[in-house]
Design an enzyme around this catalytic site. Structure first.
Site, mmCIF file in Angstrom:
data_model
loop_
_atom_site.group_PDB
_atom_site.id
_atom_site.type_symbol
_atom_site.label_atom_id
_atom_site.label_comp_id
_atom_site.label_asym_id
_atom_site.label_seq_id
_atom_site.Cartn_x
_atom_site.Cartn_y
_atom_site.Cartn_z
ATOM 1 N N GLU A 234 -11.052 -6.309 20.939
ATOM 2 C CA GLU A 234 -9.693 -6.780 20.666
ATOM 3 C C GLU A 234 -8.875 -5.523 20.397
ATOM 4 O OE1 GLU A 234 -6.628 -7.188 18.936
ATOM 5 O OE2 GLU A 234 -7.543 -8.208 17.222
ATOM 6 N N CYS A 268 -1.583 -6.352 15.602
ATOM 7 C CA CYS A 268 -1.713 -6.363 17.070
ATOM 8 C C CYS A 268 -0.952 -7.535 17.665
ATOM 9 C CB CYS A 268 -3.182 -6.383 17.464
ATOM 10 S SG CYS A 268 -4.101 -7.667 16.628
HETATM 11 O O1 SSN Z 1 -4.047 -7.106 14.240
HETATM 12 C C1 SSN Z 1 -4.387 -8.176 14.753
HETATM 13 C C2 SSN Z 1 -4.903 -9.399 14.048
HETATM 14 C C3 SSN Z 1 -3.865 -10.124 13.299
HETATM 15 C C4 SSN Z 1 -4.273 -11.518 12.876
HETATM 16 O O2 SSN Z 1 -5.320 -12.032 13.232
HETATM 17 O O3 SSN Z 1 -3.482 -12.138 12.169
#
Ligand code: SSN
Length: 464
Positions: A234, A268
């Site tokens: 990811e 992200c």
């Molecule tokens: O940075 C990515 C993950 C953010 C989330 O799952 O809320």
């Protein structure tokens, strides 16, 4: 990078740690392998009992671990507590659902007969020790969304966390131990990134999951590929946030602020590129810019702070370079565009920023802005909105605002992303698959898709 807690609000080094030596790493790998041999045979009910206990402990620790996270990476403390609460809730979700998600599957009778069998079933068996290489931005959640499903599936976890969140990393190991998970079910490896390759090549490590940057993902995936080991990646995201004329533009503009600056803009799945139909562009730009400019930037330990510092000096430098490049190449600054006043040299703060008049030559058009900086685009019509949304190397999630069903169908059909959120902002949830396409990575975390990623999907065939 040293393994240390350095407070991003003032640059003070609070704790430093020595990296584990070769003997300690060996001991942890041996423990993981030994533990797996017995842990893999435990029942779902037993694992669920331990996972519920861990969730209860985490709930009780919300304030304390929240402050630790804030001190290590700068997120506003109210968001840190919410992260801990989300982790506990998700742990309970896996405790309650894993047995169902991993229940034996029975193929159709006609296919069983066609294969000449009397009975066939598909069983989800655990793989073994899984290495998790995790980032600092959601220091608890990124780990828990791996660990809760992995442990419920009967795997054991080895965590290489980001070097700037060592206290949170050690807390996680301690949490699972206190909950009663057998020693070796979940271990933190305080190591630098240079030590990852040898661990990944060790035959006792069966697979790896990584959340982080593209270079880190490439490095881990190439070693794992060489060893024929499964990976889930990811990586970054530059999610589009599209607003069409039929949308509730006020609500879209208000939500856009949270979607962009959650976690100090370091998520992200934060919306990063705001693509607005020309008919509602001015109204959206005005509301969004006003909302961004009104945010309270300050000490992340203050309860009323909306945006704290970036996690590191380098992180702020990277963001500043992207903004400066855009401005030098003709972008307009609707708000922000600089360090906020009042902090002097103290802390790695950056003002919430909205940039307009973006062109493809600017770095912000292709690169991820990991901080509170939004880019605003005007789209003449639906086709241009889709084209702009897909004009990115990333494809993690996407957000679209419209009340027009045919436009929704078009976005769901054509957006190159692992998720499409309609009339709302992207947020991960234990029950929904999470992951991307293109340079955002591959594989899925969460839900049945995530829990099955680290399973040996075993066909059991009985002759007639
Ligand atoms: O940075 C990515 C993950 C953010 C989330 O799952 O809320």
């Amino acid at each position: 990078m040293p393994i240390a807690t350095v407070n991003p609000a003032n640059g003070e080094t609070l704790m430093t740690y020595d990296a584990l030596g070769a003997e300690e790493i060996e001991r942890k790998l041996a423990t993981a392998e030994d533990t797996f041999r017995t842990y893999r045979t435990t029942s779902f009910a037993e694992r669920a009992r331990l996972m519920h206990r861990a969730a209860d402990l985490l709930d009780a620790d919300q304030d304390a671990i929240g402050r630790v996270m804030t001190t290590e990476m700068g997120k506003p403390v109210k968001q840190a507590r919410a992260e801990a609460a989300k982790c506990a809730k998700s742990m309970r979700w896996y405790a309650d659902h894993a047995a169902g998600l991993l229940a034996d599957e029975l193929p159709a009778d006609s296919d069983v007969k066609d294969s000449g069998a009397s009975r066939v079933l598909v069983r989800y068996r655990p793989l073994g020790p899984v290495l998790a290489v995790m980032p600092w931005n959601f220091p608890l959640w990124q780990v828990i969304r791996f660990a809760a499903p992995a442990l419920m599936a009967g795997n054991v976890g080895l965590l290489k966390h980001a070097s700037n969140v060592p206290q949170t990393a050690l807390y996680l190991e301690d949490l699972f131990r206190r909950a009663g998970f057998p020693e070796g079910c979940f271990q933190t490896l305080l190591i630098g990134s240079g030590a990852v390759e040898d661990i990944l090549r060790d035959p006792r490590v069966r697979a790896a999951t990584l959340t982080g940057s593209e270079p880190a993902g490439r490095a881990v995936a190439s070693v794992a590929g060489d060893e024929i080991k499964k990976t889930v990646l990811e990586l970054g995201g530059s999610d589009p946030y599209v607003v069409m004329p039929s949308a509730d533009v006020d609500r879209a503009a208000r939500t856009a602020v949270t979607a962009r600056v959650q976690n100090n803009g370091q998520s992200c799945i934060a919306a990063k590129r705001f693509i607005v139909h020309t008919d509602v562009f001015d109204a959206f730009a005005e509301g969004f810019t006003a909302g961004m400019a009104a945010l309270k930037v300050g000490d992340p330990l203050d309860e009323d702070t909306d945006v704290g510092p970036l996690s590191s000096e380098q992180g702020r430098r990277d963001l500043e370079e992207l903004v400066d490049d855009a401005v030098e190449n003709g972008a307009s600054v609707l708000c922000g565009g600089e360090r906020p006043e009042g902090f002097g040299e103290r802390g790695w703060y950056y003002a919430p920023t909205v940039l307009a008049d973006i062109t493809p030559e600017m770095r912000v058009h292709q690169e991820e802005t990991f901080g509170p900086v939004a880019t605003l685009y005007r789209a003449a019509d639906l086709d241009e909105a889709v084209t702009l949304a897909n004009d990115s190397p990333f494809g993690l999630s996407s957000n679209v605002w419209t009340r027009d069903e045919s436009e929704i169908d078009r976005f769901v059909r054509d957006l190159e992303a692992g998720a499409v959120y309609v009339n709302g902002m992207t947020a991960s949830h234990a029950a929904f698959p999470f992951g991307g396409v293109k340079r955002s990575g591959y594989g899925r975390e969460l839900a049945e898709h995530g829990i099955r990623e680290f399973c040996n999907i075993t066909t059991v065939w009985h002759g007639a």
